[in-house]
Design an enzyme around this catalytic site. Structure first.
Site, PDB file in Angstrom:
ATOM      1  N   ASP A  74       0.797  -1.223   0.000  1.00 41.87           N
ATOM      2  CA  ASP A  74       0.000   0.000   0.000  1.00 41.87           C
ATOM      3  C   ASP A  74       0.832   1.276   0.000  1.00 41.87           C
ATOM      4  OD1 ASP A  74       0.850  -0.415   2.611  1.00 41.87           O
ATOM      5  OD2 ASP A  74      -1.148  -0.374   3.501  1.00 41.87           O
ATOM      6  N   ASP A 453       3.528   0.942  13.524  1.00 40.90           N
ATOM      7  CA  ASP A 453       2.800  -0.329  13.610  1.00 40.90           C
ATOM      8  C   ASP A 453       3.519  -1.444  14.349  1.00 40.90           C
ATOM      9  OD1 ASP A 453       0.694   0.776  12.070  1.00 40.90           O
ATOM     10  OD2 ASP A 453       1.757   0.257  10.245  1.00 40.90           O
TER      11      ASP A 453
END
Length: 741
Positions: A74, A453
């Site tokens: 992404d 993350d």
């Protein structure tokens, strides 16, 4: 505008764009490794190995070549699988600073009849502030590319990014390509992607949902297009087809209702002539709570519901078992054999279902799965073992090996060769969004990292994923701060988004951690940057919510047991410790362009130099190692400034006109000042530079093949190895460079 500083989790609502698909010329791009240079500027660049860490949104095996596959991410570019080496080769590292928005890959296409050809549709965000998309085309499997810029925007990091491939080579004509967009309908090229125009006759009209065409798939000589802007009510179409490349029609009898609101992916079984489609009630990867799987017998037009398990039941502990369906892949060797994945199934954990009889019965591969994540230990997420996965939308079956299945998650790509034993198939693919880097002056590890993350990591080796995985006690999602006491390097502190605390300290250089005994209440909602003074006796913790709201900083002098608010510290600023004097802290107020200093170990701050560049939260102050009061200010397009009197005054550095981030490393032989590394502009391009003469002159140390999009977060040198530099990227992990000898 903070446009590049967006992690893979940014989910932004799209706005409608004007349809404009005029023909443009293509520019050739040929990445090449730099040759050794007499001035020592040629570098070898590699990833610091972690292993994946980002959302793999698509995997595409070539149907005609054994062992050839491509992957898209992404925000981290595209890759080609090297079957002989067992690793992924990055294909888009040549995209530079101005093209940061093209590191998100919306779709990949290959030509079954011409295996050397590959195509990429690039564009990370479809917002007004983002650049337009582009199509890259290659005649050598991505070794070199030609580029066509589009007049429309694509959205590889927006909702629906895990949907099927929106780019397709027409099955009747290799010169014809189709490109589905989010806001501008269907585009068509008749010259292998060199020019594009709106496809006539496509009936669907885009809405503000930002999905548009969610996949394109060849069904014999026909093309089917999934449409993501429908509302799921009976009579509304979300699947279209064309038999001749001109006239489009809605596919009759297609499923409707909440569970079939958005088609996610489709795959065609050429043996049985059946098209399988997965559906969900939202585009995902988040927000799905219902879904289904249907198949269409294309010869008769008959639909059948072959959903493995209906969402909406309950788990053993009574939790609601809600989810959608995501990936679907057919076995090219065995009729009626395929796999589908659940998505957003948090209560009972996502799985991959496999059938060998066209969907009459299914087996959950999770139930017998045995995982080996020894090569990437972070995938245990602080637990005893990894879970099967989440955000499973990329799913592929090797057309030459029925038992070779791969699927993507929010952090890696898992593969199996026997349908039971699974391991990451991720070597070479690194997609971390990097936020902080430290290279300690002593100790086992040459690098500590704070990441989006996946928290904080201790890198014993640069060529292997950290053996301890993510820093635990507590485990963080994204790190927001990481700091080391300059005169006591065994002492390190960190901050970030955690479920069981937002701050921690280490007394062994970052190998092991203990959570702060207490934390300010605001820490759980707005953890921000943290600093420790030179001897580790005082901590300063600043607080910034993800939406930009700033809060008062707090101070601790007892290792985080108690905290007090520091009202004189500018809200939201990044605290900077003087590396030589433990009584000194600095802070740069980016709202007013003022440098503030504390002479009492952070208890109070007063203004020093003012009238400096303001208005951008990404302006950065760093302190030169081993020197008191030697400060450098990277003010982006305003240039580079230096103070040698603790921020009382600054002078502009004339050798560069833009500075985005700056750091220090070991001095060159014979030099009496540390090497300086910078992401900035001294000429016409933004690049990575090194100075060995206190910023009087600069040498570019990256090349046109190694640019990695946006790199403005952190750059540092190694204090023990001259010439070695560590670079944070926003989607291509940690890059490190070393001079070619």
């Amino acid at each position: 505008m903070r446009t590049p500083r967006l992690s893979r989790r940014a989910v932004l609502a799209g706005t409608a764009a004007t349809v404009a698909a005029t023909a443009v010329s293509a520019a050739a791009v040929s990445p090449a490794v730099a040759a050794p240079a007499a001035d020592g500027s040629a570098y070898r660049w590699r990833n610091v190995v972690i292993g994946g860490t980002g959302f793999v949104t698509g995997v595409l095996f070539h149907p005609s070549v054994r062992g050839l596959a491509y992957a898209r991410t992404d925000i981290g570019g595209a890759y080609r699988w090297d079957d002989r080496a067992g690793r992924w080769t990055p294909l888009t590292d040549h995209l530079g600073w101005d093209d940061w928005n093209l590191l998100g890959v919306e779709a990949i296409a290959v030509d079954p009849a011409h295996p050397e050809r590959a195509y990429l549709a690039l564009g990370t965000y479809a917002q007004s502030w983002a650049g337009n998309g582009a199509v890259l085309r290659s005649e050598d499997r991505g070794a070199t590319w030609s580029r066509t810029d589009l007049d429309v925007k694509l959205g590889a990091n927006e909702d629906g990014r895990g949907a099927g491939e929106r780019l397709l080579v027409d099955p009747r004509d290799s010169d014809t390509l189709w490109l589905g967009t989010r806001h501008d309908g269907l585009l068509k090229s008749t010259d292998r992607g060199a020019t594009w125009a709106a496809a006539g006759g496509f009936p669907a009209k885009a809405s503000a949902s930002g999905q548009g065409v969610v996949f394109l798939v060849a069904v014999g000589r026909a093309v089917y297009a999934g449409w993501g802007d429908g509302d799921g009510t009976p009579g509304t179409a979300n699947l279209y087809r064309t038999a001749d490349g001109t006239a489009w029609e809605a596919v009759p009898g297609q499923p409707s209702g909440t569970a079939a609101k958005v088609p996610i992916r489709a795959a065609y079984d050429t043996h049985t002539r059946e098209l399988y489609v997965t559906y969900a009630n939202a585009p995902g990867p988040n927000g799905q709570s219902d879904g289904s799987v249907h198949k269409l017998r294309t010869a008769t037009g008959k639909w059948a519901d072959v959903t493995p398990v209906q969402p909406g039941g309950t788990t053993g502990d009574g939790s609601a078992d809600t989810f959608g369906y995501g990936g679907v892949a057919v076995d090219a060797r065995r009729p009626g054999t395929l796999a589908v994945s659940t998505n957003n199934r948090w209560a009972d954990v996502d799985t991959v279902y496999r059938t060998t009889n066209g969907g009459r019965t299914w087996t959950s591969l999770k139930d017998a799965a045995v995982f080996d994540v020894s090569e990437t230990p972070y995938l245990k997420w602080g637990d005893d073992k990894p879970k099967f996965g989440w955000w499973i939308q990329a799913l592929a079956v090797d057309p030459y090996d029925s038992k070779h299945i791969v699927y993507g998650t929010g952090a890696t790509l898992y593969g199996t060769r026997d349908l039971k034993r699974w391991a990451p198939q991720i070597r070479g693919l690194e997609e971390t969004a990097v936020r902080q880097l430290i290279s300690p002056p002593v100790g086992e590890a040459h690098l500590l990292s704070g990441l989006g993350d996946i928290g904080v990591m201790y890198h014993e080796r640069l060529t292997a994923s950290p053996a301890r995985g993510m820093a635990a006690n507590p485990v963080f999602g994204s790190a927001t701060g990481l700091a080391q006491a300059a005169a006591r390097p065994s002492y390190v502190v960190r901050a970030g988004w955690g479920d069981n605390g937002n701050g921690a300290r280490s007394n062994d250089g970052g190998r092991t951690w203990a959570p702060f005994e207490a934390q300010p209440d605001i820490a759980k909602d707005a953890p921000g940057p943290i600093a420790t003074n030179a001897d580790g006796s005082a901590l300063l913790w600043s607080f910034v919510h993800w939406d930009g709201t700033k809060y008062a900083a707090h101070r601790s002098t007892d290792n985080g047991t108690t905290w007090s608010e520091i009202s004189s510290f500018p809200k939201g600023a990044t605290p900077v410790a003087d590396p030589a004097d433990p009584t000194l802290f600095y802070a740069y107020d980016t709202d007013t362009g003022t440098l503030l200093a504390s002479t009492d170990s952070g208890l109070s701050f007063t203004a020093r130099a003012g009238g400096l560049p303001s208005g951008d939260a990404q302006f950065k102050v760093v302190a030169a190692p081993g020197r008191s009061g030697d400060l450098w200010l990277s003010a982006k397009w305003n240039g580079l400034y230096r103070s040698t009197d603790g921020g009382a005054s600054f002078s502009k550095v004339a050798s560069c006109w833009a500075s985005y981030t700056l750091g220090f490393g070991k001095a060159a032989d014979g030099a009496d000042y540390p090497a300086i590394y910078q992401v900035g502009s001294t000429e016409t391009i933004t690049a990575v530079y090194r100075s060995d003469d206190e910023a009087k002159t600069w040498t570019r140390i990256n090349d046109d093949a190694h640019q990695w999009g946006w790199t403005g977060e952190v750059v540092i040198g190694d204090p023990r190895v001259y010439g070695r530099v560590y670079l944070a990227t926003n989607g291509r992990g940690i890059q490190y460079g070393e001079p070619l000898r």
